[in-house]
Design an enzyme around this catalytic site. Structure first.
Site, PDB file in Angstrom:
ATOM      1  N   ASP A   1      -6.075  -4.597   0.445  1.00 21.89           N
ATOM      2  CA  ASP A   1      -7.110  -4.651   1.484  1.00 21.89           C
ATOM      3  C   ASP A   1      -7.771  -6.029   1.539  1.00 21.89           C
ATOM      4  O   ASP A   1      -8.259  -6.433   2.589  1.00 21.89           O
ATOM      5  CB  ASP A   1      -8.243  -3.648   1.196  1.00 21.89           C
ATOM      6  CG  ASP A   1      -7.801  -2.203   1.249  1.00 21.89           C
ATOM      7  OD1 ASP A   1      -7.077  -1.847   2.185  1.00 21.89           O
ATOM      8  OD2 ASP A   1      -8.188  -1.424   0.344  1.00 21.89           O
TER       9      ASP A   1
ATOM     10  N   ILE B   1      -0.825  -1.554   7.632  1.00 16.49           N
ATOM     11  CA  ILE B   1      -1.824  -1.328   8.687  1.00 16.49           C
ATOM     12  C   ILE B   1      -3.160  -1.129   7.975  1.00 16.49           C
ATOM     13  O   ILE B   1      -3.368  -0.103   7.314  1.00 16.49           O
ATOM     14  CB  ILE B   1      -1.499  -0.104   9.575  1.00 16.49           C
ATOM     15  CG1 ILE B   1      -0.130  -0.266  10.246  1.00 16.49           C
ATOM     16  CG2 ILE B   1      -2.599   0.080  10.627  1.00 16.49           C
ATOM     17  CD1 ILE B   1       0.220   0.848  11.241  1.00 16.49           C
ATOM     18  N   ASP B   2      -4.038  -2.098   8.068  1.00 13.17           N
ATOM     19  CA  ASP B   2      -5.375  -1.917   7.516  1.00 13.17           C
ATOM     20  C   ASP B   2      -6.261  -1.483   8.679  1.00 13.17           C
ATOM     21  O   ASP B   2      -6.265  -2.116   9.738  1.00 13.17           O
ATOM     22  CB  ASP B   2      -5.900  -3.208   6.876  1.00 13.17           C
ATOM     23  CG  ASP B   2      -7.201  -2.935   6.142  1.00 13.17           C
ATOM     24  OD1 ASP B   2      -7.240  -1.971   5.359  1.00 13.17           O
ATOM     25  OD2 ASP B   2      -8.176  -3.661   6.371  1.00 13.17           O
TER      26      ASP B   2
ATOM     27  N   THR C   1      -6.107   2.079   9.230  1.00 11.67           N
ATOM     28  CA  THR C   1      -5.184   3.136   9.697  1.00 11.67           C
ATOM     29  C   THR C   1      -5.947   4.197  10.508  1.00 11.67           C
ATOM     30  O   THR C   1      -5.446   4.693  11.516  1.00 11.67           O
ATOM     31  CB  THR C   1      -4.439   3.788   8.506  1.00 11.67           C
ATOM     32  OG1 THR C   1      -3.683   2.770   7.848  1.00 11.67           O
ATOM     33  CG2 THR C   1      -3.501   4.881   8.961  1.00 11.67           C
TER      34      THR C   1
ATOM     35  N   GLU D   1       0.826  -1.212   0.000  1.00 10.05           N
ATOM     36  CA  GLU D   1       0.000   0.000   0.000  1.00 10.05           C
ATOM     37  C   GLU D   1       0.856   1.257   0.000  1.00 10.05           C
ATOM     38  O   GLU D   1       0.619   2.174  -0.786  1.00 10.05           O
ATOM     39  CB  GLU D   1      -0.941   0.010   1.223  1.00 10.05           C
ATOM     40  CG  GLU D   1      -1.724   1.312   1.322  1.00 10.05           C
ATOM     41  CD  GLU D   1      -2.908   1.272   2.272  1.00 10.05           C
ATOM     42  OE1 GLU D   1      -2.987   0.363   3.111  1.00 10.05           O
ATOM     43  OE2 GLU D   1      -3.760   2.168   2.141  1.00 10.05           O
TER      44      GLU D   1
ATOM     45  N   ASP E   1      -0.748  -4.944   3.092  1.00  9.55           N
ATOM     46  CA  ASP E   1      -1.323  -3.740   3.699  1.00  9.55           C
ATOM     47  C   ASP E   1      -0.710  -3.673   5.099  1.00  9.55           C
ATOM     48  O   ASP E   1      -1.081  -4.458   5.979  1.00  9.55           O
ATOM     49  CB  ASP E   1      -2.844  -3.852   3.770  1.00  9.55           C
ATOM     50  CG  ASP E   1      -3.470  -2.527   4.157  1.00  9.55           C
ATOM     51  OD1 ASP E   1      -2.774  -1.690   4.766  1.00  9.55           O
ATOM     52  OD2 ASP E   1      -4.659  -2.329   3.847  1.00  9.55           O
TER      53      ASP E   1
HETATM   54  C1  IPD Z   1      -9.050   1.168   4.424  1.00 12.13           C
HETATM   55  C2  IPD Z   1      -9.844   0.389   5.430  1.00 12.13           C
HETATM   56  C3  IPD Z   1     -11.290   0.829   5.357  1.00 12.13           C
HETATM   57  C4  IPD Z   1     -11.867   0.621   3.982  1.00 12.13           C
HETATM   58  C5  IPD Z   1     -11.022   1.318   2.945  1.00 12.13           C
HETATM   59  C6  IPD Z   1      -9.581   0.893   3.041  1.00 12.13           C
HETATM   60  P1  IPD Z   1      -6.516   1.626   5.223  1.00 12.13           P
HETATM   61  O1  IPD Z   1      -7.683   0.783   4.438  1.00 12.13           O
HETATM   62  O2  IPD Z   1      -9.761  -0.981   5.162  1.00 12.13           O
HETATM   63  O3  IPD Z   1     -12.067   0.091   6.246  1.00 12.13           O
HETATM   64  O4  IPD Z   1     -13.164   1.135   3.939  1.00 12.13           O
HETATM   65  O5  IPD Z   1     -11.530   1.000   1.655  1.00 12.13           O
HETATM   66  O6  IPD Z   1      -8.821   1.590   2.092  1.00 12.13           O
HETATM   67  O7  IPD Z   1      -6.480   2.968   4.566  1.00 12.13           O
HETATM   68  O8  IPD Z   1      -6.901   1.684   6.635  1.00 12.13           O
HETATM   69  O9  IPD Z   1      -5.299   0.817   4.951  1.00 12.13           O
HETATM   70 CA    CA Z   2      -5.996  -0.918   3.764  1.00 10.17          CA
END
Ligand code: IPD
Ligand code: CA
Length: 271
Positions: free
Chosen positions: A217, A90-91, A93, A68, A88
């Site tokens: 993701d 940190i998913d 974030t 990412e 990813d």
């Molecule tokens: C996001 C999270 C969020 C989702 C977004 C993602 P991130 O990733 O998973 O829940 O709705 O589509 O992009 O930015 O926290 O790595």
């Molecule tokens: Ca993510």
């Protein structure tokens, strides 16, 4: 193919990454914006991605990556037949920034464009989801299964608002909530696409969809849900395309198809 060895190496790196997330979640953070004012990145996102990529590259210099944060800094997300780690760091974030304990690292390994293994690790509440192709899905080492729910009316649905302020995307999000709220048992939002899918895999929720996600993701979540006996398709009821930015998973094909039929579709830019 040394998949067993890759699994052990990746699991060790995922645990090391988790230790960083656990240690940093309740500290002050250095936060920057990416595509818009709700698309966040912290120093920890970058640190975790660097740790994972460095650990793999030093052992397997020919392996490729789609990460990412390296993609956000200009690298092209290219999926080839080479062993490719999709990361990813940190998913969730936004949750991490606020100290909400639903945040994780998500990693998948694809070989010949087929997902061989997936890891989703929330180190704050110690949930480690793992899967290998054809070998089942696990939570903290114990096998997990989807609920098997077949009725939309009894479905607990995970859904997200996403991290985009695009007006057309927001309209689709709102319309889909309006359509689905009266038709399902309930809607929940965890703030992490990867963890939402793992809730379906462990049978705690019955379905999840999102438009505007990225391959990092949901690549790991896709394998974990399928190995737990669930289905993962394109939200317009077609085959899943990992680079399409669109995902719908469910505990049964019946529920997946019913949701797909109802959804207002949105087609984001591809990865
Ligand atoms: C996001 C999270 C969020 C989702 C977004 C993602 P991130 O990733 O998973 O829940 O709705 O589509 O992009 O930015 O926290 O790595
Ligand atoms: Ca993510």
């Amino acid at each position: 193919m040394r998949l067993n060895e890759y699994y052990d190496v990746a699991l060790d790196l995922v645990k090391q990454a988790g230790a960083i997330i656990r240690e940093k979640i309740n500290r002050p953070k250095d936060v920057s914006l990416k595509s818009c004012d709700v698309d966040l990145v912290t120093e920890s996102d970058k640190e975790v991605e660097k740790l994972f990529m460095g650990g793999i590259s030093s052992r397997y210099p020919d392996h490729r990556f789609i990460g990412e944060e390296t993609t956000a800094s200009g690298a092209k997300a290219q999926l080839t037949d080479a062993p490719t780690w999709v990361i990813d760091p940190i998913d969730g974030t936004m949750n991490f920034v606020h100290g909400l304990p639903h945040t994780c690292i998500s990693v998948a390994l694809l070989v010949d464009k087929v997902t061989e293994m997936g890891f989703v690790y929330n180190p704050v509440i110690e949930q480690l989801f793992t899967a290998r192709r054809g070998q089942g899905a696990f939570l903290n080492g114990k096998p997990i299964k989807v609920s098997g729910e077949r009725e939309l009316g009894k479905t607990l649905l995970m859904a997200e608002m996403g991290t985009s302020r695009n007006a057309e995307k927001m309209k689709a999000v709102m319309e889909n909530l309006q359509i689905l709220v009266p038709k399902v048992h309930g809607i929940r939002t965890l703030g992490s696409a990867a963890l939402n899918m793992c809730m379906v895999a462990m049978g705690g929720a019955d379905a999840n969809f999102e438009f505007g996600v990225h391959v990092w993701d949901f690549a790991a979540g896709d394998l974990i849900v399928r190995e737990a006996g669930g289905v993962v398709i394109d939200p317009a009821d077609g085959p899943l395309d990992l680079m399409s930015g669109r995902v719908l998973c469910a505990s049964s094909m019946e529920v997946a198809k019913e949701i797909a039929k109802l959804l207002v579709q949105y087609y984001p830019e591809r990865d």
